[in-house]
Scaffold this motif. Structure first.
Motif, PDB file in Angstrom:
ATOM      1  N   ALA A 123      69.111  34.697 126.225  1.00 45.60           N
ATOM      2  CA  ALA A 123      69.624  33.329 126.270  1.00 45.60           C
ATOM      3  C   ALA A 123      69.381  32.618 124.939  1.00 45.60           C
ATOM      4  CB  ALA A 123      68.969  32.559 127.412  1.00 45.60           C
ATOM      5  N   ALA A 124      68.183  32.817 124.367  1.00 46.98           N
ATOM      6  CA  ALA A 124      67.870  32.195 123.083  1.00 46.98           C
ATOM      7  C   ALA A 124      68.771  32.724 121.975  1.00 46.98           C
ATOM      8  CB  ALA A 124      66.402  32.433 122.736  1.00 46.98           C
ATOM      9  N   GLU A 125      69.009  34.037 121.970  1.00 45.56           N
ATOM     10  CA  GLU A 125      69.878  34.619 120.945  1.00 45.56           C
ATOM     11  C   GLU A 125      71.310  34.114 121.092  1.00 45.56           C
ATOM     12  OE1 GLU A 125      70.796  38.935 118.900  1.00 45.56           O
ATOM     13  OE2 GLU A 125      70.260  38.882 121.027  1.00 45.56           O
ATOM     14  N   SER A 126      71.781  34.012 122.316  1.00 43.16           N
ATOM     15  CA  SER A 126      73.145  33.527 122.548  1.00 43.16           C
ATOM     16  C   SER A 126      73.305  32.088 122.069  1.00 43.16           C
ATOM     17  CB  SER A 126      73.494  33.608 124.039  1.00 43.16           C
ATOM     18  OG  SER A 126      73.451  34.940 124.496  1.00 43.16           O
ATOM     19  N   ARG A 127      72.252  31.285 122.266  1.00 49.18           N
ATOM     20  CA  ARG A 127      72.337  29.867 121.920  1.00 49.18           C
ATOM     21  C   ARG A 127      72.064  29.603 120.443  1.00 49.18           C
ATOM     22  NH1 ARG A 127      68.887  25.860 125.670  1.00 49.18           N
ATOM     23  NH2 ARG A 127      69.970  27.165 127.214  1.00 49.18           N
ATOM     24  N   TYR A 128      71.126  30.358 119.850  1.00 51.71           N
ATOM     25  CA  TYR A 128      70.679  30.021 118.493  1.00 51.71           C
ATOM     26  C   TYR A 128      70.925  31.115 117.463  1.00 51.71           C
ATOM     27  CZ  TYR A 128      68.373  26.534 121.340  1.00 51.71           C
ATOM     28  OH  TYR A 128      68.131  25.533 122.246  1.00 51.71           O
ATOM     29  N   GLY A 129      71.319  32.312 117.889  1.00 49.04           N
ATOM     30  CA  GLY A 129      71.702  33.345 116.945  1.00 49.04           C
ATOM     31  C   GLY A 129      70.559  34.111 116.310  1.00 49.04           C
ATOM     32  N   VAL A 130      69.348  34.003 116.865  1.00 52.37           N
ATOM     33  CA  VAL A 130      68.192  34.709 116.301  1.00 52.37           C
ATOM     34  C   VAL A 130      67.847  35.886 117.211  1.00 52.37           C
ATOM     35  CG1 VAL A 130      65.818  34.508 115.470  1.00 52.37           C
ATOM     36  CG2 VAL A 130      67.365  32.527 115.350  1.00 52.37           C
ATOM     37  N   ASP A 131      67.685  37.064 116.633  1.00 55.67           N
ATOM     38  CA  ASP A 131      67.482  38.270 117.423  1.00 55.67           C
ATOM     39  C   ASP A 131      66.116  38.273 118.117  1.00 55.67           C
ATOM     40  OD1 ASP A 131      65.529  40.318 115.731  1.00 55.67           O
ATOM     41  OD2 ASP A 131      66.621  38.905 114.473  1.00 55.67           O
ATOM     42  N   PRO A 132      66.015  38.942 119.271  1.00 54.12           N
ATOM     43  CA  PRO A 132      64.770  38.947 120.042  1.00 54.12           C
ATOM     44  C   PRO A 132      63.568  39.492 119.280  1.00 54.12           C
ATOM     45  CG  PRO A 132      66.579  39.656 121.441  1.00 54.12           C
ATOM     46  CD  PRO A 132      67.126  39.549 120.044  1.00 54.12           C
ATOM     47  N   ALA A 133      63.731  40.550 118.484  1.00 48.69           N
ATOM     48  CA  ALA A 133      62.582  41.141 117.795  1.00 48.69           C
ATOM     49  C   ALA A 133      61.922  40.147 116.852  1.00 48.69           C
ATOM     50  CB  ALA A 133      63.013  42.397 117.041  1.00 48.69           C
ATOM     51  N   THR A 134      62.715  39.343 116.164  1.00 49.60           N
ATOM     52  CA  THR A 134      62.151  38.351 115.251  1.00 49.60           C
ATOM     53  C   THR A 134      61.384  37.286 116.016  1.00 49.60           C
ATOM     54  OG1 THR A 134      63.877  38.701 113.585  1.00 49.60           O
ATOM     55  CG2 THR A 134      62.706  36.597 113.526  1.00 49.60           C
ATOM     56  N   VAL A 135      61.956  36.795 117.109  1.00 48.61           N
ATOM     57  CA  VAL A 135      61.298  35.749 117.895  1.00 48.61           C
ATOM     58  C   VAL A 135      59.987  36.269 118.481  1.00 48.61           C
ATOM     59  CG1 VAL A 135      61.512  34.265 119.922  1.00 48.61           C
ATOM     60  CG2 VAL A 135      63.478  34.598 118.414  1.00 48.61           C
ATOM     61  N   VAL A 136      60.001  37.479 119.020  1.00 51.77           N
ATOM     62  CA  VAL A 136      58.783  38.045 119.599  1.00 51.77           C
ATOM     63  C   VAL A 136      57.742  38.320 118.517  1.00 51.77           C
ATOM     64  CG1 VAL A 136      57.849  40.068 120.807  1.00 51.77           C
ATOM     65  CG2 VAL A 136      59.904  38.938 121.662  1.00 51.77           C
ATOM     66  N   ALA A 137      58.177  38.698 117.315  1.00 54.25           N
ATOM     67  CA  ALA A 137      57.232  38.921 116.216  1.00 54.25           C
ATOM     68  C   ALA A 137      56.514  37.624 115.843  1.00 54.25           C
ATOM     69  CB  ALA A 137      57.951  39.499 115.007  1.00 54.25           C
ATOM     70  N   VAL A 138      57.243  36.515 115.808  1.00 53.31           N
ATOM     71  CA  VAL A 138      56.600  35.218 115.561  1.00 53.31           C
ATOM     72  C   VAL A 138      55.557  34.942 116.641  1.00 53.31           C
ATOM     73  CG1 VAL A 138      56.953  32.724 115.441  1.00 53.31           C
ATOM     74  CG2 VAL A 138      58.594  34.255 114.346  1.00 53.31           C
ATOM     75  N   TRP A 139      55.919  35.169 117.884  1.00 55.61           N
ATOM     76  CA  TRP A 139      55.009  34.955 119.015  1.00 55.61           C
ATOM     77  C   TRP A 139      53.746  35.803 118.861  1.00 55.61           C
ATOM     78  CZ3 TRP A 139      56.394  36.712 124.665  1.00 55.61           C
ATOM     79  CH2 TRP A 139      55.493  36.130 125.580  1.00 55.61           C
ATOM     80  N   GLY A 140      53.923  37.072 118.483  1.00 58.62           N
ATOM     81  CA  GLY A 140      52.778  37.961 118.334  1.00 58.62           C
ATOM     82  C   GLY A 140      51.839  37.532 117.226  1.00 58.62           C
ATOM     83  N   VAL A 141      52.390  37.109 116.101  1.00 59.74           N
ATOM     84  CA  VAL A 141      51.550  36.685 114.974  1.00 59.74           C
ATOM     85  C   VAL A 141      50.886  35.343 115.260  1.00 59.74           C
ATOM     86  CG1 VAL A 141      51.643  35.888 112.577  1.00 59.74           C
ATOM     87  CG2 VAL A 141      52.762  38.032 113.219  1.00 59.74           C
TER      88      VAL A 141
END
Length: 391
Positions: free
Chosen positions: A100-118
């Motif tokens: 849903a986030a990628e569809s709305r904002y165009g950012v891939d899941p791996a990048t978003v999850v990497a931010v979360w992990g760091v």
């Protein structure tokens, strides 16, 4: 005599504490006035600030690891097999929200999850300091950037006033960053979204809201959908051309200077800057505007690089291939925990063997280094770990 000494000491303390308390009270009163002028209700102001005392936030201002730690130590502790495995599990667990986030904002899941992990180790490390208290302390007592801290303090009260975050869950880092992906309050106000649809933008208790908010932040910071952050490259031995992530040039420019992918292939299209985080003898990267969008999250190249490399690992790609220019590499979190356990066995008190290299661990390492003839710097490194294993 002992009683007299105690009275004198108490009097001296009060003389010293009096002006400091008066300054704190005066500053806090000013912060309350500013918040009221910004539209925060008196009820919220009173609830958040009545009886408020300063904490230890100022003591951390010059100790941020992304600026004080060698890049190879910093990346080693953030991009390890544990974080990759857990991150891949998070990609699966929160696949619907990430889609849903990628569809709305165009950012891939791996990048978003990497931010979360760091940022919070996937929600396990939010910080334990009350956000309002930390920001009030910094606004009143920090040696610099007081206007910035005041702005963040007012933003924090606006968040409480709006009801998105409850006071009891408004906990964060020494600097006031909070939630799964560690937003500053002003960033929250301008960027946070209600991805789970419950009517609240709650990055403290909703992973979905946090993931959507992070994707929105990156989009607003210039993220280009479908473009990669960059990649590791090989430099010719004689390279002496321009460097720096801000020096963006077409890929053809870099190819004309003998730069290639690690496998010898072409660089492709688009433009990028050449980043050498450890100088010309270490890994080299061509980084795009998407690297800059991640850098906007926390203005440190080592921080952005860790997120980018972790995102690649989450996609099943290899990590950094070129060795760092050191004969004493950094340690993964598992290795750091092992090091702490071995220090305990050697008779040192390091607290919990949790992989976090705090003051007690650094002091123990420094003492042990002195005993075994290593440079006494308190650094958790491979040489120290090997010495402990063999001792």
């Amino acid at each position: 005599m002992k009683a007299n000494h105690l009275l004198l000491a108490s009097a001296a303390f009060l003389l010293l504490a009096g002006p400091a308390r008066a300054e704190w009270s005066s500053c806090l009163s000013g912060l309350r006035h500013t918040a009221a002028g910004a539209g925060v209700s008196q009820q919220t102001i009173a609830s958040a600030t009545d009886g408020l005392e300063p904490n230890d936030a100022v003591s951390f201002m010059d100790k941020q690891p992304e600026f004080t730690t060698p890049v190879w130590d910093y990346v080693a502790g953030l991009v390890d097999e544990e974080r990759v495995e857990e991150g891949q599990a998070m990609l699966h667990k929160y696949g619907q929200a990430l889609h849903a986030a990628e569809s709305r904002y165009g950012v891939d899941p791996a990048t978003v999850v990497a931010v979360w992990g760091v940022e919070s180790d996937f929600g396990k490390s939010f910080g334990k300091r009350p956000v309002v208290q930390s920001l009030a302390t910094l606004a009143c007592e920090a040696p610099r950037r007081n206007d910035y801290w005041r702005k963040e303090f007012v933003a924090a009260l606006k968040i409480l006033d709006g009801g998105d975050i409850r006071a009891e869950e408004f906990m964060g880092s020494w600097a006031g960053a909070f939630g799964h992906t560690q937003f500053m309050p002003s960033t929250f106000l301008g960027t946070a979204v209600d991805l789970d649809g419950d009517g609240r933008r709650n990055i403290a208790s909703s992973a979905a809201d946090s993931l959507g908010s992070t994707a929105n932040f990156l989009r607003k910071s210039g993220w280009r959908s479908g473009e990669h952050w960059g990649f590791e490259v090989r430099l010719p031995e004689s390279y002496s051309g321009p460097t720096g992530r801000g020096h963006k040039q077409p890929m053809s420019f870099w190819e004309s200077r003998g730069i290639s992918r690690l496998d010898g292939g072409g660089l492709g299209g688009g433009s990028a800057g050449l980043m050498l985080p450890a100088g010309r003898n270490g890994p080299a990267f061509l980084v795009t505007k998407n690297f800059d969008a991640i850098y906007a999250y926390n203005a440190a190249e080592s921080y952005a690089l860790a997120i980018c490399v972790l995102s690649d690992r989450l996609r099943g790609r290899p990590g950094i291939q070129t060795p760092w220019p050191t004969d004493d590499p950094g340690l993964s979190r598992a290795e750091r925990r092992e090091l702490q356990g071995l220090l305990v066995r050697a008779g040192y008190d390091v607290g919990d063997a949790d992989g976090v290299i705090g003051t007690k661990t650094k002091e123990a390492i420094a003492d042990y280094q002195g005993r075994v003839g290593l440079p006494r710097n308190g650094r958790a490194s491979l040489k120290v770990l090997k010495a402990l294993r063999g001792g």
